[in-house]
Design an enzyme around this catalytic site. Sequence first.
Site, PDB file in Angstrom:
ATOM      1  N   ASN A 173     -10.044 132.730 -87.319  1.00 30.36           N
ATOM      2  CA  ASN A 173      -8.883 132.111 -87.668  1.00 30.36           C
ATOM      3  C   ASN A 173      -8.311 131.366 -86.133  1.00 30.36           C
ATOM      4  O   ASN A 173      -7.306 131.009 -85.927  1.00 30.36           O
ATOM      5  CB  ASN A 173      -7.946 132.701 -88.194  1.00 30.36           C
ATOM      6  CG  ASN A 173      -6.798 131.944 -88.745  1.00 30.36           C
ATOM      7  OD1 ASN A 173      -5.522 132.291 -88.919  1.00 30.36           O
ATOM      8  ND2 ASN A 173      -6.913 130.703 -89.208  1.00 30.36           N
TER       9      ASN A 173
ATOM     10  N   CYS B 168     -10.934 129.004 -84.408  1.00 34.48           N
ATOM     11  CA  CYS B 168     -11.580 127.866 -84.445  1.00 34.48           C
ATOM     12  C   CYS B 168     -11.947 126.899 -85.231  1.00 34.48           C
ATOM     13  O   CYS B 168     -11.202 125.795 -85.675  1.00 34.48           O
ATOM     14  CB  CYS B 168     -13.011 128.208 -83.929  1.00 34.48           C
ATOM     15  SG  CYS B 168     -13.038 129.191 -82.146  1.00 34.48           S
ATOM     16  N   ARG B 169     -12.770 127.168 -86.498  1.00 33.80           N
ATOM     17  CA  ARG B 169     -12.945 126.321 -87.725  1.00 33.80           C
ATOM     18  C   ARG B 169     -11.799 126.542 -88.567  1.00 33.80           C
ATOM     19  O   ARG B 169     -11.417 125.168 -89.155  1.00 33.80           O
ATOM     20  CB  ARG B 169     -14.190 127.059 -88.441  1.00 33.80           C
ATOM     21  CG  ARG B 169     -15.540 127.074 -87.425  1.00 33.80           C
ATOM     22  CD  ARG B 169     -16.673 127.935 -87.957  1.00 33.80           C
ATOM     23  NE  ARG B 169     -16.242 129.421 -87.922  1.00 33.80           N
ATOM     24  CZ  ARG B 169     -17.150 130.167 -88.297  1.00 33.80           C
ATOM     25  NH1 ARG B 169     -18.218 129.979 -89.058  1.00 33.80           N
ATOM     26  NH2 ARG B 169     -16.705 131.488 -88.217  1.00 33.80           N
ATOM     27  N   SER B 170     -11.355 127.378 -88.843  1.00 38.03           N
ATOM     28  CA  SER B 170     -10.376 127.260 -90.117  1.00 38.03           C
ATOM     29  C   SER B 170      -9.317 126.735 -89.576  1.00 38.03           C
ATOM     30  O   SER B 170      -8.338 125.769 -90.342  1.00 38.03           O
ATOM     31  CB  SER B 170     -10.015 128.688 -90.867  1.00 38.03           C
ATOM     32  OG  SER B 170      -9.520 129.583 -90.052  1.00 38.03           O
TER      33      SER B 170
ATOM     34  N   ASP C 109     -20.372 128.785 -86.795  1.00 43.11           N
ATOM     35  CA  ASP C 109     -19.516 129.273 -85.662  1.00 43.11           C
ATOM     36  C   ASP C 109     -19.587 128.661 -84.061  1.00 43.11           C
ATOM     37  O   ASP C 109     -20.734 128.759 -83.638  1.00 43.11           O
ATOM     38  CB  ASP C 109     -19.411 130.943 -85.684  1.00 43.11           C
ATOM     39  CG  ASP C 109     -18.276 131.526 -84.875  1.00 43.11           C
ATOM     40  OD1 ASP C 109     -17.749 130.706 -83.991  1.00 43.11           O
ATOM     41  OD2 ASP C 109     -18.340 132.626 -84.660  1.00 43.11           O
TER      42      ASP C 109
ATOM     43  N   CYS D 133     -11.944 131.421 -91.923  1.00 46.69           N
ATOM     44  CA  CYS D 133     -13.152 131.575 -91.118  1.00 46.69           C
ATOM     45  C   CYS D 133     -13.438 133.095 -90.666  1.00 46.69           C
ATOM     46  O   CYS D 133     -12.579 133.968 -91.357  1.00 46.69           O
ATOM     47  CB  CYS D 133     -13.398 130.531 -89.953  1.00 46.69           C
ATOM     48  SG  CYS D 133     -12.105 130.722 -88.790  1.00 46.69           S
TER      49      CYS D 133
HETATM   50  P1  4NP Z   1     -13.898 131.073 -85.957  1.00 41.01           P
HETATM   51  O1  4NP Z   1     -14.862 131.611 -84.659  1.00 41.01           O
HETATM   52  O2  4NP Z   1     -14.178 132.045 -86.889  1.00 41.01           O
HETATM   53  O3  4NP Z   1     -14.364 129.889 -86.241  1.00 41.01           O
HETATM   54  O4  4NP Z   1     -12.532 131.266 -85.640  1.00 41.01           O
HETATM   55  C1  4NP Z   1     -14.449 132.792 -84.026  1.00 41.01           C
HETATM   56  C2  4NP Z   1     -13.637 133.171 -83.142  1.00 41.01           C
HETATM   57  C3  4NP Z   1     -13.716 134.425 -82.557  1.00 41.01           C
HETATM   58  C4  4NP Z   1     -14.701 135.278 -82.706  1.00 41.01           C
HETATM   59  C5  4NP Z   1     -15.743 134.833 -83.670  1.00 41.01           C
HETATM   60  C6  4NP Z   1     -15.731 133.720 -84.207  1.00 41.01           C
HETATM   61  N1  4NP Z   1     -14.597 136.443 -82.175  1.00 41.01           N
HETATM   62  O5  4NP Z   1     -15.540 137.357 -82.596  1.00 41.01           O
HETATM   63  O6  4NP Z   1     -13.712 136.943 -81.737  1.00 41.01           O
END
Ligand code: 4NP
Length: 157
Positions: A14, A16-18, A126, A11
């Site tokens: 790294n 939340c989703r992944s 997201d 994602c």
């Molecule tokens: P992820 O979510 O891609 O599912 O881990 C996010 C976590 C942090 C950020 C963006 C998306 N960020 O911009 O910090």
Amino acid sequence: MSDRPSVLFVCLGNICRSPMAEGACRAAANAREIGVTVDSAGTGSWHAGEPPDGRAVAMAARKGVDISGLRGRQVQAADFHRFDHIVAMDADNLANLRRMAPADARAHLSLMLDHVPGRAGQSVGDPYYGGPEGFARVWAEVWAGAQGLLDRLTRKG
Ligand code: 4NP
């Protein structure tokens, strides 16, 4: 090199989703007694070394899956040689992975929801800026994707 199929979930951050996808796939593979190597990474580097978001940890824990020990890392060129499958959570991640992929990449690239009947081409959105319901939605999506992916890996033998 082992015979176990290997999958990297990707994602943006790294956190939340992944990591939820990694935890879901590991748990689903264990439940089915399938040997699969799973990992996760982000296309971005901001959260390298950090544990998953507390909301992701809490959601997985509600499903009996502990992802608190995972730590963020950025995708590396070597990942395209180390993994059989690299599974992106959304279309932006997939486009970035395609740009990064070396010409002789081994990994097959796909979207998480390509592995869910009727949802091919769709993204796992997201949940970072939303409420807890977003994390429940992500869990349902990555769980379904993990099941479809494991079906595919076991069909191939
Ligand atoms: P992820 O979510 O891609 O599912 O881990 C996010 C976590 C942090 C950020 C963006 C998306 N960020 O911009 O910090």
